[in-house]
Scaffold this motif. Structure first.
Motif, PDB file in Angstrom:
ATOM      1  N   TYR A 229      -3.887   7.533  -2.897  1.00 41.80           N
ATOM      2  CA  TYR A 229      -3.583   6.358  -2.091  1.00 41.80           C
ATOM      3  C   TYR A 229      -3.915   5.137  -2.945  1.00 41.80           C
ATOM      4  O   TYR A 229      -4.921   5.124  -3.651  1.00 41.80           O
ATOM      5  N   SER A 230      -3.102   4.106  -2.860  1.00 44.56           N
ATOM      6  CA  SER A 230      -3.372   2.855  -3.558  1.00 44.56           C
ATOM      7  C   SER A 230      -3.125   1.687  -2.629  1.00 44.56           C
ATOM      8  O   SER A 230      -2.116   1.669  -1.915  1.00 44.56           O
TER       9      SER A 230
ATOM     10  N   GLU B  60       5.677   4.110   0.526  1.00 40.18           N
ATOM     11  CA  GLU B  60       5.175   2.750   0.739  1.00 40.18           C
ATOM     12  C   GLU B  60       5.015   2.496   2.227  1.00 40.18           C
ATOM     13  O   GLU B  60       5.937   2.788   3.005  1.00 40.18           O
TER      14      GLU B  60
ATOM     15  N   ALA C 239       0.850  -1.193   0.000  1.00 38.87           N
ATOM     16  CA  ALA C 239       0.000   0.000   0.000  1.00 38.87           C
ATOM     17  C   ALA C 239       0.889   1.247   0.000  1.00 38.87           C
ATOM     18  O   ALA C 239       1.932   1.276   0.663  1.00 38.87           O
TER      19      ALA C 239
ATOM     20  N   VAL D  56       1.189   5.838  -0.914  1.00 43.44           N
ATOM     21  CA  VAL D  56       0.698   7.157  -1.267  1.00 43.44           C
ATOM     22  C   VAL D  56       1.636   7.687  -2.338  1.00 43.44           C
ATOM     23  O   VAL D  56       2.856   7.595  -2.200  1.00 43.44           O
TER      24      VAL D  56
END
Length: 103
Positions: free
Chosen positions: A74-75, A96, A42, A44
């Protein structure tokens, strides 16, 4: 599992800070450049400059993305191949996430 982008594409990704909570990467490339398949936990992403990119996921799905300078997203964790499909260089900072924050 796909590899670390710093290993697969060390000419495009550079670690600029790392600790037990985050790893901060700088990514730069030129129009037409592609990456090898790699994995991000995850993260940004902050777009330093505007760019267009295609993201190819392991199942073959292709996502087209366009960013303006200053955009932030965000992912969740993602494995992909990235390609600069625009007319401008890509320049991003990615944070990360490693672990939940300690109390």
């Amino acid at each position: 599992m796909a590899q670390d982008p710093v290993v697969t594409d060390g000419n495009q990704y550079k670690v600029i800070l790392e600790n037990d909570q985050v790893r901060v990467l700088e990514h730069q490339d030129q129009p037409g450049d592609s990456t090898q398949q790699h994995h991000h936990p995850a993260f940004v992403l902050y777009a330093v400059s505007p760019f267009k990119r295609s993201i190819t996921l392991p199942d073959g799905k292709v996502i087209q993305r366009e960013f303006k300078a200053g955009d932030v997203i965000y992912s969740p964790a993602q494995t992909h191949i990235g390609k600069n499909v625009g007319d401008t260089p890509t320049h991003v900072i990615m944070v990360e996430l490693k672990a939940p924050a300690k109390p």
